[in-house]
Design a protein around this motif. Structure first.
Motif, PDB file in Angstrom:
ATOM      1  N   PHE A 118       0.107  40.020   0.465  1.00  0.00           N
ATOM      2  CA  PHE A 118      -1.111  39.511  -0.171  1.00  0.00           C
ATOM      3  C   PHE A 118      -2.294  40.390   0.207  1.00  0.00           C
ATOM      4  O   PHE A 118      -2.461  40.745   1.375  1.00  0.00           O
ATOM      5  N   ILE A 119      -3.113  40.693  -0.773  1.00  0.00           N
ATOM      6  CA  ILE A 119      -4.371  41.394  -0.532  1.00  0.00           C
ATOM      7  C   ILE A 119      -5.460  40.573  -1.202  1.00  0.00           C
ATOM      8  O   ILE A 119      -5.442  40.383  -2.418  1.00  0.00           O
ATOM      9  N   PHE A 120      -6.375  40.072  -0.379  1.00  0.00           N
ATOM     10  CA  PHE A 120      -7.478  39.259  -0.872  1.00  0.00           C
ATOM     11  C   PHE A 120      -8.767  40.058  -0.697  1.00  0.00           C
ATOM     12  O   PHE A 120      -8.992  40.659   0.351  1.00  0.00           O
ATOM     13  N   MET A 121      -9.610  40.060  -1.732  1.00  0.00           N
ATOM     14  CA  MET A 121     -10.920  40.702  -1.583  1.00  0.00           C
ATOM     15  C   MET A 121     -12.008  39.824  -2.189  1.00  0.00           C
ATOM     16  O   MET A 121     -11.819  39.216  -3.230  1.00  0.00           O
ATOM     17  N   ASP A 122     -13.117  39.793  -1.472  1.00  0.00           N
ATOM     18  CA  ASP A 122     -14.282  39.020  -1.894  1.00  0.00           C
ATOM     19  C   ASP A 122     -15.507  39.928  -1.770  1.00  0.00           C
ATOM     20  O   ASP A 122     -16.358  39.738  -0.913  1.00  0.00           O
ATOM     21  N   PRO A 123     -15.578  40.956  -2.649  1.00  0.00           N
ATOM     22  CA  PRO A 123     -16.704  41.893  -2.553  1.00  0.00           C
ATOM     23  C   PRO A 123     -18.003  41.267  -3.051  1.00  0.00           C
ATOM     24  O   PRO A 123     -17.977  40.221  -3.704  1.00  0.00           O
ATOM     25  N   PRO A 124     -19.138  41.903  -2.729  1.00  0.00           N
ATOM     26  CA  PRO A 124     -20.401  41.415  -3.304  1.00  0.00           C
ATOM     27  C   PRO A 124     -20.257  41.310  -4.824  1.00  0.00           C
ATOM     28  O   PRO A 124     -19.695  42.202  -5.462  1.00  0.00           O
ATOM     29  N   TYR A 125     -20.735  40.220  -5.376  1.00  0.00           N
ATOM     30  CA  TYR A 125     -20.565  39.975  -6.806  1.00  0.00           C
ATOM     31  C   TYR A 125     -21.349  40.986  -7.651  1.00  0.00           C
ATOM     32  O   TYR A 125     -22.450  41.394  -7.301  1.00  0.00           O
ATOM     33  N   ASP A 126     -20.739  41.347  -8.759  1.00  0.00           N
ATOM     34  CA  ASP A 126     -21.369  42.150  -9.810  1.00  0.00           C
ATOM     35  C   ASP A 126     -21.844  43.530  -9.350  1.00  0.00           C
ATOM     36  O   ASP A 126     -22.822  44.060  -9.858  1.00  0.00           O
ATOM     37  N   CYS A 127     -21.145  44.102  -8.390  1.00  0.00           N
ATOM     38  CA  CYS A 127     -21.465  45.462  -7.917  1.00  0.00           C
ATOM     39  C   CYS A 127     -20.387  46.475  -8.293  1.00  0.00           C
ATOM     40  O   CYS A 127     -20.564  47.670  -8.093  1.00  0.00           O
ATOM     41  N   GLY A 128     -19.232  46.007  -8.770  1.00  0.00           N
ATOM     42  CA  GLY A 128     -18.166  46.904  -9.191  1.00  0.00           C
ATOM     43  C   GLY A 128     -17.246  47.387  -8.086  1.00  0.00           C
ATOM     44  O   GLY A 128     -16.357  48.205  -8.331  1.00  0.00           O
ATOM     45  N   HIS A 129     -17.412  46.875  -6.864  1.00  0.00           N
ATOM     46  CA  HIS A 129     -16.563  47.329  -5.751  1.00  0.00           C
ATOM     47  C   HIS A 129     -15.084  47.033  -5.984  1.00  0.00           C
ATOM     48  O   HIS A 129     -14.219  47.797  -5.560  1.00  0.00           O
ATOM     49  N   GLU A 130     -14.797  45.918  -6.664  1.00  0.00           N
ATOM     50  CA  GLU A 130     -13.390  45.557  -6.884  1.00  0.00           C
ATOM     51  C   GLU A 130     -12.659  46.620  -7.685  1.00  0.00           C
ATOM     52  O   GLU A 130     -11.480  46.896  -7.443  1.00  0.00           O
ATOM     53  N   LYS A 131     -13.328  47.266  -8.607  1.00  0.00           N
ATOM     54  CA  LYS A 131     -12.690  48.304  -9.417  1.00  0.00           C
ATOM     55  C   LYS A 131     -12.313  49.501  -8.551  1.00  0.00           C
ATOM     56  O   LYS A 131     -11.205  50.050  -8.675  1.00  0.00           O
ATOM     57  N   ASP A 132     -13.199  49.907  -7.641  1.00  0.00           N
ATOM     58  CA  ASP A 132     -12.899  51.015  -6.727  1.00  0.00           C
ATOM     59  C   ASP A 132     -11.717  50.673  -5.823  1.00  0.00           C
ATOM     60  O   ASP A 132     -10.832  51.495  -5.598  1.00  0.00           O
ATOM     61  N   VAL A 133     -11.704  49.458  -5.308  1.00  0.00           N
ATOM     62  CA  VAL A 133     -10.620  49.038  -4.414  1.00  0.00           C
ATOM     63  C   VAL A 133      -9.295  48.968  -5.179  1.00  0.00           C
ATOM     64  O   VAL A 133      -8.257  49.409  -4.681  1.00  0.00           O
ATOM     65  N   LEU A 134      -9.313  48.436  -6.390  1.00  0.00           N
ATOM     66  CA  LEU A 134      -8.080  48.367  -7.184  1.00  0.00           C
ATOM     67  C   LEU A 134      -7.544  49.762  -7.499  1.00  0.00           C
ATOM     68  O   LEU A 134      -6.323  49.972  -7.518  1.00  0.00           O
ATOM     69  N   ALA A 135      -8.424  50.725  -7.709  1.00  0.00           N
ATOM     70  CA  ALA A 135      -7.981  52.108  -7.950  1.00  0.00           C
ATOM     71  C   ALA A 135      -7.236  52.645  -6.734  1.00  0.00           C
ATOM     72  O   ALA A 135      -6.195  53.308  -6.866  1.00  0.00           O
ATOM     73  N   VAL A 136      -7.729  52.344  -5.534  1.00  0.00           N
ATOM     74  CA  VAL A 136      -7.052  52.779  -4.310  1.00  0.00           C
ATOM     75  C   VAL A 136      -5.748  52.011  -4.121  1.00  0.00           C
ATOM     76  O   VAL A 136      -4.711  52.598  -3.774  1.00  0.00           O
ATOM     77  N   LEU A 137      -5.765  50.712  -4.361  1.00  0.00           N
ATOM     78  CA  LEU A 137      -4.549  49.899  -4.225  1.00  0.00           C
ATOM     79  C   LEU A 137      -3.439  50.398  -5.143  1.00  0.00           C
ATOM     80  O   LEU A 137      -2.258  50.340  -4.791  1.00  0.00           O
ATOM     81  N   GLY A 138      -3.825  50.894  -6.309  1.00  0.00           N
ATOM     82  CA  GLY A 138      -2.842  51.376  -7.268  1.00  0.00           C
ATOM     83  C   GLY A 138      -2.004  52.541  -6.765  1.00  0.00           C
ATOM     84  O   GLY A 138      -0.896  52.775  -7.264  1.00  0.00           O
ATOM     85  N   ILE A 139      -2.496  53.255  -5.755  1.00  0.00           N
ATOM     86  CA  ILE A 139      -1.742  54.410  -5.227  1.00  0.00           C
ATOM     87  C   ILE A 139      -1.199  54.183  -3.817  1.00  0.00           C
ATOM     88  O   ILE A 139      -0.571  55.070  -3.253  1.00  0.00           O
ATOM     89  N   MET A 140      -1.439  53.014  -3.247  1.00  0.00           N
ATOM     90  CA  MET A 140      -0.937  52.740  -1.899  1.00  0.00           C
ATOM     91  C   MET A 140       0.552  52.390  -1.955  1.00  0.00           C
ATOM     92  O   MET A 140       0.958  51.524  -2.728  1.00  0.00           O
ATOM     93  N   PRO A 141       1.371  53.064  -1.123  1.00  0.00           N
ATOM     94  CA  PRO A 141       2.815  52.826  -1.173  1.00  0.00           C
ATOM     95  C   PRO A 141       3.222  51.419  -0.741  1.00  0.00           C
ATOM     96  O   PRO A 141       4.280  50.930  -1.145  1.00  0.00           O
ATOM     97  N   TYR A 142       2.405  50.741   0.049  1.00  0.00           N
ATOM     98  CA  TYR A 142       2.758  49.391   0.497  1.00  0.00           C
ATOM     99  C   TYR A 142       2.384  48.314  -0.517  1.00  0.00           C
ATOM    100  O   TYR A 142       2.682  47.141  -0.308  1.00  0.00           O
ATOM    101  N   VAL A 143       1.749  48.703  -1.605  1.00  0.00           N
ATOM    102  CA  VAL A 143       1.468  47.758  -2.688  1.00  0.00           C
ATOM    103  C   VAL A 143       2.614  47.895  -3.684  1.00  0.00           C
ATOM    104  O   VAL A 143       2.720  48.887  -4.399  1.00  0.00           O
ATOM    105  N   THR A 144       3.495  46.905  -3.694  1.00  0.00           N
ATOM    106  CA  THR A 144       4.681  46.940  -4.537  1.00  0.00           C
ATOM    107  C   THR A 144       4.537  45.967  -5.698  1.00  0.00           C
ATOM    108  O   THR A 144       3.515  45.283  -5.818  1.00  0.00           O
ATOM    109  N   GLU A 145       5.574  45.869  -6.507  1.00  0.00           N
ATOM    110  CA  GLU A 145       5.572  44.912  -7.617  1.00  0.00           C
ATOM    111  C   GLU A 145       5.532  43.470  -7.122  1.00  0.00           C
ATOM    112  O   GLU A 145       5.269  42.549  -7.878  1.00  0.00           O
ATOM    113  N   ASP A 146       5.818  43.261  -5.833  1.00  0.00           N
ATOM    114  CA  ASP A 146       5.809  41.915  -5.266  1.00  0.00           C
ATOM    115  C   ASP A 146       4.484  41.552  -4.604  1.00  0.00           C
ATOM    116  O   ASP A 146       4.256  40.387  -4.266  1.00  0.00           O
TER     117      ASP A 146
END
Length: 189
Positions: A118-146
């Motif tokens: 599980f990866i939970f994020m609660d970034p400051p609202y309406d700043c776009g940080h979640e998009k940057d974090v999701l881009a990094v998560l997309g290439i992390m080997p420990y983030v699997t289909e599960d």
């Protein structure tokens, strides 16, 4: 603010002082963890933009094997460490005073986790940080289909871009002022 259930249930938690902190309410936290309940025992949990650490501590209290916490604020880090000590969960926690993207890389390089549940994020609202974090998560080997990625965001936050970053939206849970988005990595064929 308190731990709702599990081994540390009902214990009060401290929150960092300041106007930039908005702890997840107990009612929303309870709803979230009721959805995750069956899959938490033995899991690896990451709490990004941790604030008080309440979400990761709730996961540990309900049986997660290990939790990672990341926040840039020295006040937040101090608060997380105090809350972990008070709840007696320090031995199952790793705390990073880093931005979320750097912390994700630290988990990869220093801890060498093979799979995060599980990866939970609660970034400051309406700043776009979640998009940057999701881009990094997309290439992390420990983030699997599960791996389940949960983003807390304002009701107006747009997530139409997640498929371009390699994720699919599983569910959206709306509350009065915010929402939780549940994502998984798209299965490669």
């Amino acid at each position: 603010m308190r731990v709702i259930a599990g081994t540390a249930g009902s214990l009060p938690l401290k929150a960092p002082q300041g106007l930039d902190v908005r702890p997840t309410t107990d009612k929303i936290k309870e709803t979230l963890f009721n959805m995750l309940h069956w899959d938490l025992p033995g899991s690896i949990f990451v709490d990004l933009f941790s604030g008080s650490g309440a979400i990761g501590i709730e996961a540990l209290s309900r049986g997660a094997a290990k939790a990672y916490f990341a926040d840039l604020s020295p006040k937040a880090i101090s608060c997380i460490q105090e809350n972990l000590k008070f709840t007696k969960m320090e031995d199952r926690a790793v705390v990073y005073r880093q931005d979320a993207c750097s912390a994700l890389d630290s988990i990869r390089l220093m801890c060498r986790e093979e799979n995060v549940d599980f990866i939970f994020m609660d970034p400051p609202y309406d700043c776009g940080h979640e998009k940057d974090v999701l881009a990094v998560l997309g290439i992390m080997p420990y983030v699997t289909e599960d791996t389940v990625v949960i983003v807390e965001a304002s009701l107006r936050t747009d997530f139409s871009y997640v498929e371009k970053l390699g994720f699919v939206m599983l569910k959206e849970k709306r509350y009065k002022t915010n929402k939780h988005i549940f994502l998984k990595k798209r299965i490669s064929l």
